[in-house]
Design an enzyme around this catalytic site. Sequence first.
Site, PDB file in Angstrom:
ATOM      1  N   PHE A 199       0.632  -0.703  -0.200  1.00 48.98           N
ATOM      2  CA  PHE A 199       0.015  -0.029   0.037  1.00 48.98           C
ATOM      3  C   PHE A 199       1.144   1.400  -0.326  1.00 48.98           C
ATOM      4  O   PHE A 199       2.051   1.744   1.195  1.00 48.98           O
ATOM      5  CB  PHE A 199      -0.790  -0.147   1.206  1.00 48.98           C
ATOM      6  CG  PHE A 199      -2.053   1.149   1.076  1.00 48.98           C
ATOM      7  CD1 PHE A 199      -2.893   0.891   0.561  1.00 48.98           C
ATOM      8  CD2 PHE A 199      -1.819   2.218   1.312  1.00 48.98           C
ATOM      9  CE1 PHE A 199      -3.525   2.238   0.408  1.00 48.98           C
ATOM     10  CE2 PHE A 199      -1.919   3.275   1.780  1.00 48.98           C
ATOM     11  CZ  PHE A 199      -3.969   2.935   1.043  1.00 48.98           C
ATOM     12  N   ASP A 286       9.058   2.087   1.292  1.00 52.35           N
ATOM     13  CA  ASP A 286       8.002   3.336   1.881  1.00 52.35           C
ATOM     14  C   ASP A 286       8.108   3.124   3.181  1.00 52.35           C
ATOM     15  O   ASP A 286       7.586   2.119   3.780  1.00 52.35           O
ATOM     16  CB  ASP A 286       6.963   2.654   1.544  1.00 52.35           C
ATOM     17  CG  ASP A 286       5.963   3.311   1.791  1.00 52.35           C
ATOM     18  OD1 ASP A 286       5.926   4.895   2.791  1.00 52.35           O
ATOM     19  OD2 ASP A 286       4.823   2.975   0.966  1.00 52.35           O
ATOM     20  N   LYS A 315       3.237  10.319   7.607  1.00 49.40           N
ATOM     21  CA  LYS A 315       2.267  10.338   9.169  1.00 49.40           C
ATOM     22  C   LYS A 315       2.473  10.610  10.868  1.00 49.40           C
ATOM     23  O   LYS A 315       3.015  11.536  10.915  1.00 49.40           O
ATOM     24  CB  LYS A 315       2.585   8.627   9.463  1.00 49.40           C
ATOM     25  CG  LYS A 315       1.272   8.179   7.991  1.00 49.40           C
ATOM     26  CD  LYS A 315       1.246   6.520   8.272  1.00 49.40           C
ATOM     27  CE  LYS A 315       0.016   5.949   6.969  1.00 49.40           C
ATOM     28  NZ  LYS A 315      -1.262   6.856   7.096  1.00 49.40           N
TER      29      LYS A 315
END
Length: 474
Positions: A199, A286, A315
């Site tokens: 993702f 990532d 985040k």
Amino acid sequence: MTVSPTAPEAAPAGSDTATTGSEAAPAGSDTATAGAGPGPRTEAGVGPGPTTEAGVGPGPTTEAGEDVVGLYQRHIGTGRAVMGRVMGGMAEVRSEGPWIHADDGRRFLNFGGYGVFLMGHRHPDVVEAVHRQLDTHPLASRVFLEPVAARAARALAAHTPPGLDYVHFVNSGAEATEAALKLARAHGRTSVITTRKGFHGKTLGALSVTANDVYQTPFLPLLPDVTQVGYDDPADLERALADRRGTACVVVEPVQGEGGVRVPRPGYLTRVAELCREYGALLVVDEIQTGMGRLGTWWGVDAEDVRPDILLAGKGLSGGVVPIAAMIATADAYAPFSRDPYLHTSTFGASPIACAAALATVTAMEREHTVARAATLGVRLLTGVRKVCDPYRDGLVREVRGRGLLIGIEFTAEQAVGELLLEMIARGVLVNHSLNSTRVLRLTPPAVVDDSALDLFLTTFADALRDTAARMAG
């Protein structure tokens, strides 16, 4: 069971009108379409309440008397409004530390938040820095140099793997992925290799490497020449690279978060890096969810001393206060963007107010030893969750896994995820589902929880799991 929670991002779908592919819709029902969560469970005391002709009943009101569910219904989306109603119709209005407060006065221990709140909510140092920047210079003209962005880049680069010194700030993780894909193309790496269940975001380029048909199919065609390989399967990756020598870009996570907290075998990332060098591929790691201390190390790659060409952060970089993300690269990889500052730009990227939050976050993490605390808390939490799950290992629970403060509980039935999520919320604890793994409940707690909050979580989890197992067995 009575539910009167907030309406968190993890609210399960509970109506045919709820849209698929929403981050707010956990899997958990055989009857729900495309990974949506369970519908209203009125027999268990959970349901959408009274509805209007549009299918959404009156919701919570703010101090100004506004109907929040009604506002969602009219201006944001009917599916999200219905999900909010199923969750009890509550609105979240205040937060601090590990706690979120609803408009009815209840508070919820936040062990969810999709990995954003490692520093908790409204960390005082981050809030102070943002206030100070707001009072002086929140947004830049982009004509002159802006010192806060430079200081934030220096602070972040001080903790990246050696050689990753160049920082391109953006506003979200998906934008960081987009920047990496464009930078790879600037080097002639037009073939992209991603991993199944990976993702990386939902904007068009990022969605092309987010390996889930539910989210991709409505927007086809996506980027061309994207290949999916098995995660934790170096042989599969090598087969794909052999056909794309010198033209490939590999995008991979150190631990798959939305993929169900899949922790690869030791040596996997090392082998991925070796293969990329052997076949002339650009390596993009990532770390949007796994980085910034979430795994008990500054970065997931630190466990194997891997140095990618490009590393993505987000985040937790925000400190849970102002959204910000970053693409971080070596000098060689970053060269096209370094030479031409207008090749890839964004009006609000590297804004002073967001960079002030990032700088304060890194500084606070250094001073408070947040990474070490995440490692210590992670061991305690993983041990505790496994102990709670042990009686159900031959039935409802398949596996408990994780690293640091990223933990996944995999169930044998999708329904258990939605059922347990609702049970936890009814008891005042927020957790997450996993977008690319419908049987996995995910925990991403903050590193600021104390012993009493940790004990509260484990007690609540044990009670909720017991009742969920009993109801599903019956």
